[in-house]
Design a protein around this motif. Sequence first.
Motif, PDB file in Angstrom:
ATOM      1  N   PHE A 222      30.402 -83.662  72.811  1.00  0.00           N
ATOM      2  CA  PHE A 222      29.418 -84.048  74.098  1.00  0.00           C
ATOM      3  C   PHE A 222      30.032 -85.495  74.227  1.00  0.00           C
ATOM      4  O   PHE A 222      29.486 -86.062  75.271  1.00  0.00           O
ATOM      5  CB  PHE A 222      28.021 -84.466  73.169  1.00  0.00           C
ATOM      6  CG  PHE A 222      27.734 -85.332  72.358  1.00  0.00           C
ATOM      7  CD1 PHE A 222      27.287 -86.628  72.452  1.00  0.00           C
ATOM      8  CD2 PHE A 222      28.141 -85.234  70.987  1.00  0.00           C
ATOM      9  CE1 PHE A 222      27.107 -87.624  71.881  1.00  0.00           C
ATOM     10  CE2 PHE A 222      27.767 -86.279  70.090  1.00  0.00           C
ATOM     11  CZ  PHE A 222      27.632 -87.567  70.530  1.00  0.00           C
ATOM     12  N   LEU A 223      30.771 -86.285  73.485  1.00  0.00           N
ATOM     13  CA  LEU A 223      31.062 -87.509  73.825  1.00  0.00           C
ATOM     14  C   LEU A 223      32.170 -87.669  74.991  1.00  0.00           C
ATOM     15  O   LEU A 223      32.177 -88.661  75.704  1.00  0.00           O
ATOM     16  CB  LEU A 223      32.135 -88.020  72.625  1.00  0.00           C
ATOM     17  CG  LEU A 223      31.402 -88.501  71.176  1.00  0.00           C
ATOM     18  CD1 LEU A 223      32.158 -89.200  70.007  1.00  0.00           C
ATOM     19  CD2 LEU A 223      30.182 -89.616  71.405  1.00  0.00           C
ATOM     20  N   TYR A 224      32.483 -86.454  75.238  1.00  0.00           N
ATOM     21  CA  TYR A 224      33.553 -86.462  76.590  1.00  0.00           C
ATOM     22  C   TYR A 224      33.153 -85.633  77.384  1.00  0.00           C
ATOM     23  O   TYR A 224      33.679 -85.258  78.563  1.00  0.00           O
ATOM     24  CB  TYR A 224      34.960 -85.461  75.708  1.00  0.00           C
ATOM     25  CG  TYR A 224      35.475 -86.230  74.556  1.00  0.00           C
ATOM     26  CD1 TYR A 224      36.081 -87.520  74.637  1.00  0.00           C
ATOM     27  CD2 TYR A 224      35.226 -85.727  73.493  1.00  0.00           C
ATOM     28  CE1 TYR A 224      36.319 -88.312  73.596  1.00  0.00           C
ATOM     29  CE2 TYR A 224      35.771 -86.237  72.300  1.00  0.00           C
ATOM     30  CZ  TYR A 224      36.353 -87.652  72.192  1.00  0.00           C
ATOM     31  OH  TYR A 224      36.667 -88.338  71.095  1.00  0.00           O
ATOM     32  N   LEU A 225      31.686 -85.459  77.603  1.00  0.00           N
ATOM     33  CA  LEU A 225      30.973 -84.695  78.523  1.00  0.00           C
ATOM     34  C   LEU A 225      30.359 -86.003  79.754  1.00  0.00           C
ATOM     35  O   LEU A 225      29.889 -87.006  79.114  1.00  0.00           O
ATOM     36  CB  LEU A 225      29.889 -83.780  78.208  1.00  0.00           C
ATOM     37  CG  LEU A 225      30.311 -82.659  77.465  1.00  0.00           C
ATOM     38  CD1 LEU A 225      29.331 -81.802  76.965  1.00  0.00           C
ATOM     39  CD2 LEU A 225      31.515 -82.013  78.281  1.00  0.00           C
ATOM     40  N   PRO A 226      30.388 -85.821  80.979  1.00  0.00           N
ATOM     41  CA  PRO A 226      29.885 -86.845  81.894  1.00  0.00           C
ATOM     42  C   PRO A 226      28.236 -87.444  81.645  1.00  0.00           C
ATOM     43  O   PRO A 226      27.413 -86.479  81.230  1.00  0.00           O
ATOM     44  CB  PRO A 226      30.103 -86.212  83.197  1.00  0.00           C
ATOM     45  CG  PRO A 226      31.029 -85.154  83.198  1.00  0.00           C
ATOM     46  CD  PRO A 226      31.024 -84.555  81.643  1.00  0.00           C
ATOM     47  N   GLU A 227      28.372 -88.578  81.188  1.00  0.00           N
ATOM     48  CA  GLU A 227      27.036 -89.319  81.153  1.00  0.00           C
ATOM     49  C   GLU A 227      26.347 -88.913  79.732  1.00  0.00           C
ATOM     50  O   GLU A 227      24.806 -89.321  79.778  1.00  0.00           O
ATOM     51  CB  GLU A 227      26.206 -89.124  82.118  1.00  0.00           C
ATOM     52  CG  GLU A 227      26.674 -89.391  83.528  1.00  0.00           C
ATOM     53  CD  GLU A 227      26.941 -91.156  83.720  1.00  0.00           C
ATOM     54  OE1 GLU A 227      25.890 -91.692  83.621  1.00  0.00           O
ATOM     55  OE2 GLU A 227      28.055 -91.321  84.116  1.00  0.00           O
ATOM     56  N   LEU A 228      26.987 -88.242  79.040  1.00  0.00           N
ATOM     57  CA  LEU A 228      26.244 -87.699  77.734  1.00  0.00           C
ATOM     58  C   LEU A 228      26.674 -88.303  76.418  1.00  0.00           C
ATOM     59  O   LEU A 228      26.243 -88.264  75.373  1.00  0.00           O
ATOM     60  CB  LEU A 228      26.367 -86.152  77.417  1.00  0.00           C
ATOM     61  CG  LEU A 228      25.568 -85.338  78.610  1.00  0.00           C
ATOM     62  CD1 LEU A 228      25.965 -83.614  78.123  1.00  0.00           C
ATOM     63  CD2 LEU A 228      24.162 -85.566  78.493  1.00  0.00           C
ATOM     64  N   ALA A 229      27.791 -89.496  76.420  1.00  0.00           N
ATOM     65  CA  ALA A 229      28.234 -89.855  75.200  1.00  0.00           C
ATOM     66  C   ALA A 229      27.064 -90.676  74.303  1.00  0.00           C
ATOM     67  O   ALA A 229      27.129 -90.746  73.171  1.00  0.00           O
ATOM     68  CB  ALA A 229      29.502 -90.954  75.618  1.00  0.00           C
ATOM     69  N   THR A 230      26.093 -91.216  75.444  1.00  0.00           N
ATOM     70  CA  THR A 230      24.909 -91.942  74.596  1.00  0.00           C
ATOM     71  C   THR A 230      23.669 -91.236  74.426  1.00  0.00           C
ATOM     72  O   THR A 230      22.737 -91.763  73.937  1.00  0.00           O
ATOM     73  CB  THR A 230      24.775 -93.208  75.446  1.00  0.00           C
ATOM     74  OG1 THR A 230      24.379 -92.969  76.582  1.00  0.00           O
ATOM     75  CG2 THR A 230      25.856 -93.996  75.514  1.00  0.00           C
ATOM     76  N   LYS A 231      23.948 -89.966  74.555  1.00  0.00           N
ATOM     77  CA  LYS A 231      22.642 -89.296  74.731  1.00  0.00           C
ATOM     78  C   LYS A 231      22.423 -88.288  73.506  1.00  0.00           C
ATOM     79  O   LYS A 231      21.806 -87.107  73.482  1.00  0.00           O
ATOM     80  CB  LYS A 231      22.618 -88.269  75.978  1.00  0.00           C
ATOM     81  CG  LYS A 231      22.525 -89.241  77.236  1.00  0.00           C
ATOM     82  CD  LYS A 231      21.347 -89.845  77.366  1.00  0.00           C
ATOM     83  CE  LYS A 231      21.337 -90.649  78.961  1.00  0.00           C
ATOM     84  NZ  LYS A 231      20.235 -91.519  79.019  1.00  0.00           N
ATOM     85  N   LYS A 232      22.894 -88.485  72.414  1.00  0.00           N
ATOM     86  CA  LYS A 232      23.048 -87.717  71.109  1.00  0.00           C
ATOM     87  C   LYS A 232      21.572 -87.294  70.694  1.00  0.00           C
ATOM     88  O   LYS A 232      21.167 -86.266  70.446  1.00  0.00           O
ATOM     89  CB  LYS A 232      23.585 -88.182  70.024  1.00  0.00           C
ATOM     90  CG  LYS A 232      23.939 -87.165  69.023  1.00  0.00           C
ATOM     91  CD  LYS A 232      24.813 -87.408  67.730  1.00  0.00           C
ATOM     92  CE  LYS A 232      24.999 -86.519  66.843  1.00  0.00           C
ATOM     93  NZ  LYS A 232      25.963 -86.970  65.876  1.00  0.00           N
ATOM     94  N   GLY A 233      20.597 -88.024  70.595  1.00  0.00           N
ATOM     95  CA  GLY A 233      19.347 -88.109  70.347  1.00  0.00           C
ATOM     96  C   GLY A 233      18.498 -87.011  71.179  1.00  0.00           C
ATOM     97  O   GLY A 233      17.766 -86.383  70.785  1.00  0.00           O
ATOM     98  N   GLU A 234      18.712 -87.453  72.347  1.00  0.00           N
ATOM     99  CA  GLU A 234      18.280 -86.736  73.763  1.00  0.00           C
ATOM    100  C   GLU A 234      18.477 -85.098  73.703  1.00  0.00           C
ATOM    101  O   GLU A 234      17.881 -84.013  73.707  1.00  0.00           O
ATOM    102  CB  GLU A 234      18.421 -87.168  75.125  1.00  0.00           C
ATOM    103  CG  GLU A 234      17.583 -88.671  75.133  1.00  0.00           C
ATOM    104  CD  GLU A 234      18.519 -89.654  74.754  1.00  0.00           C
ATOM    105  OE1 GLU A 234      19.339 -89.441  73.893  1.00  0.00           O
ATOM    106  OE2 GLU A 234      18.148 -90.962  75.071  1.00  0.00           O
TER     107      GLU A 234
END
Length: 398
Positions: A222-234
Motif C-alpha cells: 500500500f505504501l506504493y499506491l497513490p495517496e495511500l501511504a499514510t492511510k494504513k489505519g483507514e
Amino acid sequence: MMNEQFQQALSVIETLKRHGHEAYFVGGAVRDYILQRPIGDIDIATSAHPQEVMAIFPKTVPVGIAHGTVMVIERGISYEVTTFRKEGRYEDYRRPKDVTFVRSLYEDLQRRDFTMNAIAMNEHGEMIDPFGGIEALKRRIIETVGDAAERFNEDALRMMRALRFVSQLGFSLSTGTKQAIMQYGHLLQHIAVERIAVEFEKLLLGPFMSKAIELLMETNLFLYLPELATKKGELAQLGASSLVPAHRIEAWARLAFVVHFDNQQLKKWKLPNHLIRDVSICLKALEHIRSLADWTIDALYEYGPYIPHIERTRAALYGDEPHVSLLMKQWEALPIRDRKELAINGHDLLALFERKSGPWLAEMIENIERAVLHRQVENEKEKLKEWAVCNQRRENNY
C-alpha cells in the motif's frame, strides 16, 4: 466434457492443427474452467506465427501482432490467438525489450506469471500442466512460475495481480511469493498509475476484498499506491463490510469515503473524468444520507439514477441492509424525476410575466420544481401558470 464455450472455440484449434500447427487453450479461461467458475474470453496459444494465422483464417484483426497476437473471428465470436513466445530482458520493470516466437508450448507457459495461469488444455480436454498449476488450484495457493523475485523484477505489476487474484478467488499467497512482494514492492513505483488502477479496482470489486486489503498492508504494498501511504489505519476499516460492491462507482466511492479522498486525490489515480464525477456525487450524498430515513423526497429527486450506488455504499459503510428496490420505486413514483419533465419552461414564464430574463427566472423555475415535487401543484401547464402568478403576488405582498 468441455463446456459450450470451449466447444464453440474448438474449430479454431482444429483449423490450426489441420494446417500442421500446435494449438491449445491457455490462461484464465482454463483456470476458471478447472475451478468451475464463469469463463470469460477464451485465449489460444499456437506454434503458428501471426502471418500464418492470418493466412489460415478469413476474418482476423492484427490486434497485437508485434507480440504475436491476432484476433480470429469465428461465427461472430472473437478469440485472441497468440504465437508461442518467450520474452527477452525486461525494461523498466514492466515490459520485455523484445519478444521471440518459439515453437514450444513449454517455453510459452514458462514465461507466465502464476502457475494457475500456466496450464494449457488440448482439443480433447486434456491438461498440460508442467509447473503444478492444478495442484496450486487444489491447495488454493497463488505462486509464481519459477523464481518469484525474477517474475516481479520482470513486471512489477504482477504483485498487484497476485493480490487481485486473492480478492477474486479467496486464495492465499505461497510463502515465496509473499516474501518476494515484501522485498520488491518498491518496484511498483516504476509502473504506470493507470495499470495499477486497473488491478486495484478489480481488487476492490472482489468478494474476498478484505483478505486482499489485509495482505496489501501486511506486505507494505500500500505504501506504493497513490495517496495511500499514510492511510494504513483507514485501509484497515475498508474490508469490514461483507457487502461486495456491485459497480466500480461503488468500489471507488467506498474507498474514497473511508480514506477521505477528494477529487484531487482521485485524479492522482488517473481515473476517467466521468468516474470521478460519479464518485463525487456519491460522496456528496453520503455526507448526509446515513440511514434509510435520510432518503427524503428531495434526496430521491436529487440523486435519482445514482440511488443504487449510493444506497449499496451507505449500507456497506454503516453495516445496514441496502434498500435499493424500495428506494427506486419511491423515486419512480415522484411526480417528476427531472426538471426537463416540467410542463412549463422559461419561455412560458417570460411571456407570462412580460419580463426580461434574469435571476428571478431561475428562482421561479426552482420554486415551481419544488412545488411540483412536493405535490403542492399538478404538473399541468395552466395550473403551473396560475401557481406562478399566485406565488409572485405573495412574494410581492411580502
